[in-house]
Design a protein around this motif. Structure first.
Motif, PDB file in Angstrom:
ATOM      1  N   GLY A  37       0.812  -1.211   0.000  1.00 25.95           N
ATOM      2  CA  GLY A  37       0.000   0.000   0.000  1.00 25.95           C
ATOM      3  C   GLY A  37       0.848   1.265   0.000  1.00 25.95           C
ATOM      4  N   LEU A  38       1.916   1.252   0.777  1.00 21.01           N
ATOM      5  CA  LEU A  38       2.836   2.404   0.803  1.00 21.01           C
ATOM      6  C   LEU A  38       3.501   2.587  -0.554  1.00 21.01           C
ATOM      7  CD1 LEU A  38       4.504   1.773   4.284  1.00 21.01           C
ATOM      8  CD2 LEU A  38       3.136   3.775   3.684  1.00 21.01           C
ATOM      9  N   ALA A  39       3.921   1.471  -1.156  1.00 23.21           N
ATOM     10  CA  ALA A  39       4.570   1.534  -2.474  1.00 23.21           C
ATOM     11  C   ALA A  39       3.610   2.082  -3.521  1.00 23.21           C
ATOM     12  CB  ALA A  39       5.077   0.150  -2.872  1.00 23.21           C
ATOM     13  N   ARG A  40       2.363   1.667  -3.453  1.00 31.02           N
ATOM     14  CA  ARG A  40       1.367   2.124  -4.425  1.00 31.02           C
ATOM     15  C   ARG A  40       1.101   3.624  -4.292  1.00 31.02           C
ATOM     16  NH1 ARG A  40      -2.982  -1.637  -7.093  1.00 31.02           N
ATOM     17  NH2 ARG A  40      -1.021  -2.060  -8.175  1.00 31.02           N
ATOM     18  N   LEU A  41       1.330   4.162  -3.108  1.00 34.22           N
ATOM     19  CA  LEU A  41       1.176   5.606  -2.912  1.00 34.22           C
ATOM     20  C   LEU A  41       2.395   6.395  -3.398  1.00 34.22           C
ATOM     21  CD1 LEU A  41      -0.490   5.820   0.638  1.00 34.22           C
ATOM     22  CD2 LEU A  41      -1.573   6.196  -1.589  1.00 34.22           C
ATOM     23  N   GLY A  42       3.405   5.680  -3.891  1.00 33.81           N
ATOM     24  CA  GLY A  42       4.581   6.348  -4.434  1.00 33.81           C
ATOM     25  C   GLY A  42       5.791   6.361  -3.530  1.00 33.81           C
ATOM     26  N   GLN A  76      25.857 -12.109   7.107  1.00 35.59           N
ATOM     27  CA  GLN A  76      27.089 -12.887   7.261  1.00 35.59           C
ATOM     28  C   GLN A  76      28.123 -12.616   6.178  1.00 35.59           C
ATOM     29  OE1 GLN A  76      25.778 -16.981   7.743  1.00 35.59           O
ATOM     30  NE2 GLN A  76      25.280 -16.630   9.886  1.00 35.59           N
ATOM     31  N   GLY A  77      27.824 -11.677   5.296  1.00 34.09           N
ATOM     32  CA  GLY A  77      28.788 -11.271   4.285  1.00 34.09           C
ATOM     33  C   GLY A  77      28.902 -12.193   3.090  1.00 34.09           C
ATOM     34  N   ASP A  78      27.941 -13.107   2.919  1.00 32.75           N
ATOM     35  CA  ASP A  78      27.973 -14.035   1.786  1.00 32.75           C
ATOM     36  C   ASP A  78      27.377 -13.417   0.518  1.00 32.75           C
ATOM     37  OD1 ASP A  78      29.030 -16.037   3.442  1.00 32.75           O
ATOM     38  OD2 ASP A  78      27.025 -16.579   4.132  1.00 32.75           O
ATOM     39  N   ALA A  79      26.688 -12.288   0.657  1.00 31.47           N
ATOM     40  CA  ALA A  79      26.080 -11.615  -0.494  1.00 31.47           C
ATOM     41  C   ALA A  79      25.912 -10.137  -0.178  1.00 31.47           C
ATOM     42  CB  ALA A  79      24.716 -12.232  -0.827  1.00 31.47           C
ATOM     43  N   ARG A  80      25.878  -9.323  -1.232  1.00 30.53           N
ATOM     44  CA  ARG A  80      25.610  -7.904  -1.048  1.00 30.53           C
ATOM     45  C   ARG A  80      24.110  -7.693  -0.936  1.00 30.53           C
ATOM     46  NH1 ARG A  80      26.311  -5.287  -5.250  1.00 30.53           N
ATOM     47  NH2 ARG A  80      26.762  -6.973  -6.723  1.00 30.53           N
ATOM     48  N   LEU A  81      23.733  -6.594  -0.311  1.00 29.41           N
ATOM     49  CA  LEU A  81      22.320  -6.299  -0.088  1.00 29.41           C
ATOM     50  C   LEU A  81      21.547  -6.274  -1.412  1.00 29.41           C
ATOM     51  CD1 LEU A  81      20.001  -5.556   1.792  1.00 29.41           C
ATOM     52  CD2 LEU A  81      20.771  -3.178   1.725  1.00 29.41           C
ATOM     53  N   LYS A  82      22.131  -5.664  -2.434  1.00 28.51           N
ATOM     54  CA  LYS A  82      21.436  -5.570  -3.723  1.00 28.51           C
ATOM     55  C   LYS A  82      21.212  -6.933  -4.360  1.00 28.51           C
ATOM     56  CE  LYS A  82      22.568  -0.825  -4.997  1.00 28.51           C
ATOM     57  NZ  LYS A  82      23.161   0.079  -6.019  1.00 28.51           N
ATOM     58  N   GLN A  83      22.060  -7.900  -4.021  1.00 31.49           N
ATOM     59  CA  GLN A  83      21.876  -9.248  -4.559  1.00 31.49           C
ATOM     60  C   GLN A  83      20.678  -9.955  -3.914  1.00 31.49           C
ATOM     61  OE1 GLN A  83      26.170 -10.375  -3.778  1.00 31.49           O
ATOM     62  NE2 GLN A  83      25.868 -11.474  -5.706  1.00 31.49           N
ATOM     63  N   ALA A  84      20.389  -9.598  -2.666  1.00 34.66           N
ATOM     64  CA  ALA A  84      19.315 -10.273  -1.926  1.00 34.66           C
ATOM     65  C   ALA A  84      17.953  -9.610  -2.103  1.00 34.66           C
ATOM     66  CB  ALA A  84      19.670 -10.338  -0.444  1.00 34.66           C
ATOM     67  N   LEU A  85      17.951  -8.309  -2.410  1.00 36.00           N
ATOM     68  CA  LEU A  85      16.682  -7.596  -2.577  1.00 36.00           C
ATOM     69  C   LEU A  85      15.954  -8.082  -3.829  1.00 36.00           C
ATOM     70  CD1 LEU A  85      17.641  -3.908  -1.710  1.00 36.00           C
ATOM     71  CD2 LEU A  85      16.073  -5.381  -0.428  1.00 36.00           C
ATOM     72  N   ILE A  86      14.670  -8.320  -3.690  1.00 35.26           N
ATOM     73  CA  ILE A  86      13.832  -8.747  -4.815  1.00 35.26           C
ATOM     74  C   ILE A  86      12.854  -7.625  -5.140  1.00 35.26           C
ATOM     75  CG2 ILE A  86      12.119 -10.410  -5.621  1.00 35.26           C
ATOM     76  CD1 ILE A  86      13.349 -12.413  -3.647  1.00 35.26           C
ATOM     77  N   GLU A  92       6.585  -0.971  -8.911  1.00 30.01           N
ATOM     78  CA  GLU A  92       7.992  -0.604  -9.064  1.00 30.01           C
ATOM     79  C   GLU A  92       8.623  -0.054  -7.796  1.00 30.01           C
ATOM     80  OE1 GLU A  92       8.443   2.408 -11.965  1.00 30.01           O
ATOM     81  OE2 GLU A  92       7.180   3.876 -10.938  1.00 30.01           O
ATOM     82  N   ASN A  93       7.835   0.430  -6.851  1.00 27.76           N
ATOM     83  CA  ASN A  93       8.381   0.996  -5.613  1.00 27.76           C
ATOM     84  C   ASN A  93       8.513  -0.026  -4.489  1.00 27.76           C
ATOM     85  OD1 ASN A  93       8.683   3.807  -6.360  1.00 27.76           O
ATOM     86  ND2 ASN A  93       6.448   3.896  -6.424  1.00 27.76           N
ATOM     87  N   TYR A 126      10.387   3.845   3.364  1.00 27.79           N
ATOM     88  CA  TYR A 126       9.852   3.015   4.456  1.00 27.79           C
ATOM     89  C   TYR A 126      10.521   1.655   4.453  1.00 27.79           C
ATOM     90  CZ  TYR A 126       6.039   6.345   5.216  1.00 27.79           C
ATOM     91  OH  TYR A 126       5.314   7.481   5.495  1.00 27.79           O
ATOM     92  N   ILE A 127      10.920   1.205   5.651  1.00 26.61           N
ATOM     93  CA  ILE A 127      11.470  -0.132   5.841  1.00 26.61           C
ATOM     94  C   ILE A 127      10.508  -0.849   6.780  1.00 26.61           C
ATOM     95  CG2 ILE A 127      13.401  -1.513   6.690  1.00 26.61           C
ATOM     96  CD1 ILE A 127      14.087   2.092   5.925  1.00 26.61           C
TER      97      ILE A 127
END
Length: 283
Positions: A37-42, A76-86, A92-93, A126-127
């Motif tokens: 809902g937050l993403a849909r609001l932009g 644990q340093g096995d991956a970067r944050l951008k690799q884990a984010l889906i 799109e937000n 928002y997180i």
């Protein structure tokens, strides 16, 4: 003075924990609905699964087959944050940070969680932290760095009692409570509201719930088959193209979360009649 110095630094993203005292109250469903809902609001929004070992969020968000790296891999340093984010395919937000199904909850270290949240604050508005129910380590880590909290509860005595305990932890065992910052702002989201059962005395009234918890009401979500349908198709209800009372209630709650003044309305889903149930259609 250079142009860079003249520019105001963008405000850091807000961390909101979605928590509950007991399981089965619709907490993860609510975390999905609120973040979408937050993403849909932009608002650029990420929702994080803190329930290490169970990992239900990615299923409700419909992205379980796209999980390669997870929250624990990043810590644990096995991956970067951008690799884990889906990135969500529908909005799109909206982004999802899944957790591990095989690791132990002790893998959630305070230093690791703080580092990940710090990076996310720089990029997102928002997180949303989807906390496990109860008071174990995953729940404590999910709430520790929160700016705000949404406590999800059903209008039942045991659920409300456990939610009251969570409010006590939010006021005493968070980074804000330990420092000199303003306390975590807590609000209650009342789910599975059924006026018929309340009238029969089988559930608590909204007034009774608020009297016990003594925090503002964010929203009232009616008992609804639409919520179950959304989970079954792997979509937050706020992204579905339907006109259910539950979807409208979540949208109102999201608007209030962003500071908008929205009247509190209590709507019930229309119940299907006999022939509608017989032929599988809702009235």
């Amino acid at each position: 003075m250079t142009k860079d110095k003249e520019k105001k630094k963008a405000p850091l993203g807000k961390i909101i924990v979605i928590t509950s005292g007991k399981g089965g109250v619709g907490k993860t469903t609510s975390a999905a609905a609120i973040s979408a809902g937050l993403a849909r609001l932009g608002h650029k929004t990420v929702v994080i699964d803190f329930d290490v070992g169970l990992r239900n969020l990615d299923m409700i968000m419909g992205c379980e087959r796209r999980v390669v790296f997870d929250f624990i891999n990043v810590i644990q340093g096995d991956a970067r944050l951008k690799q884990a984010l889906i990135k969500d395919k529908r909005e799109e937000n909206l982004y999802i940070l899944p957790t591990s199904q095989t690791r132990d909850k002790d893998a959630l270290t305070e230093e690791g969680v703080e580092k990940v949240l710090g990076e996310l604050r720089e990029e997102f508005d928002y997180i949303i932290c989807d906390s496990p129910a109860g008071i174990e380590r995953g729940a404590q880590m999910a709430m520790y760095f929160a700016d705000e909290a949404v406590v999800v509860t059903n209008p039942e005595v045991s659920s409300v009692r456990d939610s009251d305990r969570m409010l006590g932890l939010l006021s005493s065992r968070t980074k804000r409570a330990e420092g000199e910052k303003e306390a975590v702002k807590a609000q209650v989201l009342l789910t599975r509201h059924d006026q018929g059962r309340i009238d029969k005395g089988e559930m608590m009234t909204v007034e009774d719930v608020l009297e016990i918890l003594a925090v503002p009401l964010l929203g009232i979500i009616p008992e609804s088959q639409a919520v179950l349908r959304a989970s079954n198709v792997g979509s937050p209800i706020t992204l579905l193209e339907d006109h259910s009372a539950a979807k409208a209630a979540y949208e109102d709650a999201v608007a209030r979360l962003t500071g908008k003044k929205v009247d509190m309305r209590v709507e019930a889903e229309r119940r299907p009649g006999f022939f509608s149930r017989l032929f599988g259609r809702t009235a």
